[in-house]
Design a protein around this motif. Sequence first.
Motif, short mmCIF file in Angstrom:
data_model
loop_
_atom_site.label_atom_id
_atom_site.label_comp_id
_atom_site.label_asym_id
_atom_site.label_seq_id
_atom_site.Cartn_x
_atom_site.Cartn_y
_atom_site.Cartn_z
N VAL A 237 -5.52 2.83 2.29
CA VAL A 237 -6.41 2.20 1.32
C VAL A 237 -7.84 2.50 1.75
CG1 VAL A 237 -7.09 0.07 0.17
CG2 VAL A 237 -4.74 0.34 0.97
N GLY B 28 -7.37 2.41 -3.39
CA GLY B 28 -8.66 1.84 -3.00
C GLY B 28 -9.80 2.55 -3.68
N ILE C 152 -10.34 -9.00 4.65
CA ILE C 152 -9.13 -8.16 4.58
C ILE C 152 -8.26 -8.41 5.81
CG2 ILE C 152 -8.29 -5.77 4.60
CD1 ILE C 152 -10.83 -5.06 2.94
N LEU D 158 -8.00 1.88 5.60
CA LEU D 158 -6.97 1.00 6.16
C LEU D 158 -5.66 1.78 6.11
CD1 LEU D 158 -5.75 -1.67 7.17
CD2 LEU D 158 -5.59 -2.40 4.78
N LEU E 48 -11.58 1.84 1.89
CA LEU E 48 -12.42 0.66 1.70
C LEU E 48 -13.84 1.09 1.36
CD1 LEU E 48 -11.19 -1.44 4.77
CD2 LEU E 48 -10.21 -1.30 2.47
N GLY F 172 0.80 -1.22 0.00
CA GLY F 172 0.00 0.00 0.00
C GLY F 172 0.83 1.27 0.00
#
Lengths: 176, 490
Positions: B404, B339, B415, B375, B406, B193
């Motif tokens: 990220v 994301g 996840i 995240l 979501l 990420g």
Amino acid sequence: MTPAGRRNGNGRSEEDAALERARAAIDALPRRKDQLLPALQEAQHALGWVTREAIEHVHRHTRVPLSEIYATATAYSELRLEAPVPGRWHVCTGVSCDLAGAAALLEAAPERTARIDCQFLCALAPVVVDARERLFGRMTPEALRARLEAEAAAATPQPPVRRRARSGTRTRRRPS
Amino acid sequence: MTRFPPTAALHALREAHPAPARPRVLLHLGTCGEAVGAPSAREALREVLGARAPWVVEAACDGACWAAPAATVVREGHVHRHPRLDDGGGDAVAACLDACCDAEGYAGTGERGLTARMGRNDGSLGDALAQGAYAAIAHAITRPAAETIEAIERARLTGRGGGHFPVPTKWKLVAAHGGEKWLLVNAEEGEPGVFKDRHLIEGDPHRLIEGILLACHATGVTRAVVYINGQARNARAAFERALADARAAGIVDGDALGRRIEAAIEVRSGAGGYVCGEESVIMNSVEGERPVPRYKPPFATDHGLFRWPTIINNAETLCAVTTVFDETPPPTKLIPLSGAVPRPGLYEVPVDGATTWAGVLAMAGASPGRASAVLLGGPSGRFVPPAEFDRPLEMRALGAGGAVVLPRDADIAKITRDLAAYNMRESCGECTPCREGTARLVELLADPGANRARIDEVIEVMTEASLCQLGGLAGRPVASALAEFPVAFE
């Protein structure tokens, strides 16, 4: 251990030439322990993977014991101690790629693809990596199949190679 | 840019390496552009531009990854990025060059700060110098070393790799040692990420070189190893090219800045492994040892690379050092954002101020109401729930910055399990709490309802007793998901 290298027709000599290149690159490095990882990387660069012969050469050059070289080499996820499967692509399954449809990409070509951890191209998810380690972003199942077909067509000498548009890059925009 | 006028030496350097002629079209290639067909877009663009095709020059990604393949028109008084050239857009670029364009500037961030030049230069030394490169070191070198450290103290600069340890403290500890001293630049960036250091180095390698020179000037360090993620091949190539240019110009290993700074800079590539982002693991890796963490103490500032006192700084940290003499210095943080947002990319955001997650999401074109969580920090991170979207971002809480977003229908339980499985695969096995704990956690997550108490116990042991932060933080996303989204596990 028998090296399962890239052998076809005159494959043996091709492999010998690659090993020669690997040896020359390793020999150009200083003979110090801190050159262990660079030496293994040179081997992988020349040969496509780190063969037993290459490891033995790294051992002779750096004087690091074989057992220690194996301990180190197996600790790095990017060093390959087995020959790569020819034509095998990888689908990134990091969180962003997973959200963007990595599972559908794996399903689109299950015999040609395998999963791989994050490739750090998350903003262009979902991402695939071809057999030459090139990255492709915003991939769709259709575009992936088209690329794999184009690659297979290019690999076989006949029929004439079909030139496909770079369709993999023209994909749907991601949902907001 | 620094608030000090250019020194005579910097002025001479700029004269010797003039900026390229304008106008021009910066085509953003780099890792991002190449992955989405920028090379084909270049051919199409050249065709549309005809006689002006030579105006197209290659640049790296400017952080607007969402826009790739993109091109930026730069002409007098007008800087304009044209996104998604794979959907056409060559005509708009041509019109923009003809001054038939009233669009305003860039979308997103990065007009100042450490991304100011990122992806907005053609990779040449002259272009970097014209945009302010080496102005900070040219000023600093005329002043006592302590003044550089004072400027960093005033800017309250902390380690941007995630630890947020005060930079001046680390530098002073090493500066106090006599004899040989080393700098280890951590650009391994193995956290899923995260893609900030790769962008910084690919798009503005001279900034990292300048940061290294500032560290050498301020602390008496004379040897530097730059450890770059093995997959960031373009970043390594860009850095090596910039280093060769800086050497040829006498900036590195010369006295072009007015006084010589001893700085033997060596580049190494990583070879994968999340644990390799840990600073003592990198030291082992560079020395040819198995990449596992070391016990601490001794700390690297006393006993580091090849046993010499060593500063270990993240690449972003050293890039941020170059901004401490600016009018408005940090704190800003690079946030690699991906994301469920319309404009994923690399954002430089001011923190410890008014900026909130809602603000960051808005920058990326997303409505906060459509995200179920952010995240933050991947496998070592936590799930930021919507209830926190309106709170100001705190530097210390951002880790390395990887975020990220979501979507509402995201399967947070899946996840969480994936992150736990990732930590298990990446555990180096050197210490028992992490080797055993990461595997137990995966097993226990099969039925988190029944195993809740044992999950908490395992996480506690890993947090307290692991040798490094891979194990120390491996339970964090699990604990966060169970606390914030218990319904997801029912």
